[in-house]
Design an enzyme around this catalytic site. Structure first.
Site, PDB file in Angstrom:
ATOM      1  N   SER A  54      28.997 139.077  54.477  1.00  0.00           N
ATOM      2  CA  SER A  54      30.012 138.072  54.804  1.00  0.00           C
ATOM      3  C   SER A  54      29.393 136.689  54.987  1.00  0.00           C
ATOM      4  O   SER A  54      28.241 136.548  55.392  1.00  0.00           O
ATOM      5  CB  SER A  54      30.731 138.461  56.096  1.00  0.00           C
ATOM      6  OG  SER A  54      31.445 139.666  55.928  1.00  0.00           O
ATOM      7  N   ASN A  57      41.841 145.506  56.908  1.00  0.00           N
ATOM      8  CA  ASN A  57      42.926 146.373  56.445  1.00  0.00           C
ATOM      9  C   ASN A  57      43.940 145.617  55.591  1.00  0.00           C
ATOM     10  O   ASN A  57      44.622 146.217  54.751  1.00  0.00           O
ATOM     11  CB  ASN A  57      43.600 147.039  57.644  1.00  0.00           C
ATOM     12  CG  ASN A  57      42.728 148.145  58.227  1.00  0.00           C
ATOM     13  OD1 ASN A  57      41.579 148.318  57.819  1.00  0.00           O
ATOM     14  ND2 ASN A  57      43.271 148.883  59.174  1.00  0.00           N
ATOM     15  N   GLU A 102      31.256 153.335  51.971  1.00  0.00           N
ATOM     16  CA  GLU A 102      31.606 152.857  53.307  1.00  0.00           C
ATOM     17  C   GLU A 102      33.030 153.242  53.697  1.00  0.00           C
ATOM     18  O   GLU A 102      33.283 153.722  54.797  1.00  0.00           O
ATOM     19  CB  GLU A 102      31.455 151.335  53.345  1.00  0.00           C
ATOM     20  CG  GLU A 102      31.673 150.712  54.706  1.00  0.00           C
ATOM     21  CD  GLU A 102      31.427 149.213  54.675  1.00  0.00           C
ATOM     22  OE1 GLU A 102      31.663 148.596  53.614  1.00  0.00           O
ATOM     23  OE2 GLU A 102      30.989 148.660  55.698  1.00  0.00           O
ATOM     24  N   GLN A 139      23.506 144.984  57.225  1.00  0.00           N
ATOM     25  CA  GLN A 139      24.301 144.578  56.063  1.00  0.00           C
ATOM     26  C   GLN A 139      24.574 143.088  56.183  1.00  0.00           C
ATOM     27  O   GLN A 139      25.038 142.616  57.222  1.00  0.00           O
ATOM     28  CB  GLN A 139      25.608 145.364  56.040  1.00  0.00           C
ATOM     29  CG  GLN A 139      26.465 145.137  54.814  1.00  0.00           C
ATOM     30  CD  GLN A 139      27.716 146.007  54.826  1.00  0.00           C
ATOM     31  OE1 GLN A 139      28.068 146.576  55.847  1.00  0.00           O
ATOM     32  NE2 GLN A 139      28.380 146.125  53.695  1.00  0.00           N
TER      33      GLN A 139
END
Length: 388
Positions: A130, A371, A245, A127
């Site tokens: 970012s 988070n 995800e 992936q």
């Protein structure tokens, strides 16, 4: 929605089939970490063994290398998979994230080209979302792709690309409209990691292994046919991937139930050495793992009834990442003076799994969207609170 907690006879037979196959085929010796070349290839070979029994990705249609199972059967498969401590899935970025996205947004040609090779472990995916200044805030992505005839020309940089050091392909999010801002003007592109002009620089994890990489794109050319979903509509594609995800497939409850069972066994062996509060924390962790399991069965039933995963996926992500960290903290406490022994030492408890799991669990609140970002999503989209 009411939930029937009893398995059907068909589901019981399915569980028995999985159990027999796993017990006959799971490697007797623990594989090396998949974050080194040798371990990566060992795990790739395990994916091929799985696919030889049609267990590579059980929920996919048979035409794409799957078994045609529903989500309840997938949960049963996962429970049997973790029950025997089967190896981690080196193909998880592909089969759990990109695969479902391809099912939803891919062309028939893309599905036929990529899904069977993904299920078989012949092509492992990384992936690449970012960037140095666009981590969890993907709307800040600056890597660009410029259309040149039948190709895109990609320039820019990605970071924290999991498995990119040894993987074969990546799915990346780039800006295809240079005048766009934030979530608009992005596109998802599938790209081979041996492309000319692409430089891969490994990033060492806490344990020193290159679990991540930086990717430098210097006018990398990719066919337009590798665009996944609509051009400039990549944000919607990425949100679908993020939903898989965070909400259901990346972390099945069986993974945490297995850790909770190991934690309970460790407490039975060494609890007399622990402080009084540890007992309650171990029990709470076991209860939380069971609660996550029931919640996931409810989510699977909702999807099978035609529903979808919404912003509540952010609650899931926070819950499982913090549960995983708590269980491994407790495991390290109970291991005591053996906690920092690695599996290679030959003297570590449970072959060093608690130390490995603890270091990995520290990343849980960061990957798949931090988070902090998930709490913002919950505040705005579930609780209706104003943006700060």
């Amino acid at each position: 929605m009411p939930l029937d907690l009893n398995y059907t006879n068909q589901q019981k037979v399915f569980r028995e089939d999985v159990r027999k196959w796993m017990e006959a085929n799971v490697p007797r010796q623990r594989l090396k970490t998949l974050e080194c070349r040798e371990g990566f290839e060992q795990h790739r070979e395990w994916e091929r063994v799985l696919q030889s029994g049609d267990w590579g990705m059980v929920t996919w249609p048979k035409a794409y290398g799957g078994r045609g199972c529903d989500l309840i059967e997938w949960l049963i498969f996962e429970e049997e998979y973790y029950r025997v401590d089967a190896p981690l899935r080196v193909s998880q970025n592909g089969i759990f994230l990109l695969g479902p996205t391809l099912m939803e947004y891919g062309t028939p040609e893309q599905k036929a080209r990529f899904l069977p090779a993904m299920a078989a472990g012949d092509e492992i995916w990384a992936q690449a979302w970012s960037e140095p200044n666009a981590g969890s805030d993907m709307a800040a992505i600056r890597t660009k792709a410029v259309r040149d005839g039948d190709e895109y020309v990609i320039s820019g940089q990605k970071i924290w690309s999991s498995r990119a050091v040894f993987a074969d392909w990546c799915f990346t999010l780039v800006r295809t409209d240079p005048d766009s801002r934030r979530h608009k003007g992005l596109s998802m592109i599938l790209l081979p990691l041996d492309s000319s002009g692409l430089t891969i620089r490994p990033i060492a994890q806490l344990d020193g292994n290159p679990g991540f990489a930086e990717l430098f794109f210097d006018e990398v050319r990719v066919p337009v046919s590798n665009l996944l979903g609509p051009e400039n509509g990549g944000w919607g594609v990425a949100m679908a991937t993020a939903g898989f995800e965070r909400g259901l497939m990346l972390r099945s409850p069986a993974r945490f139930q297995r850790t909770a069972a190991r934690l309970l066994e460790l407490y039975r062996q060494r609890g007399d050495r622990a402080s009084p509060g540890v007992r309650d924390r171990v029990l709470q962790a076991w209860l939380d793992a069971e609660a996550y399991c029931l919640s996931t069965y409810q989510t699977a039933s909702k999807i099978m009834a035609g529903g979808s995963i919404g912003a509540e996926a952010s609650c899931n992500k926070i819950f499982w990442s913090e549960l995983d960290r708590e269980m491994h903290r407790l495991g390290m406490l109970l291991c005591g003076d053996s906690a920092e022994l690695t599996g290679e030492s030959g003297r570590a408890l449970d072959e060093g799994r608690w130390l490995d799991g603890y270091m990995f669990s520290l990343a849980g609140p960061i990957y798949a969207g931090t988070n902090e970002i998930q709490r913002n999503i919950i505040a705005e989209r579930l609780l209706g609170m104003p943006r700060g």
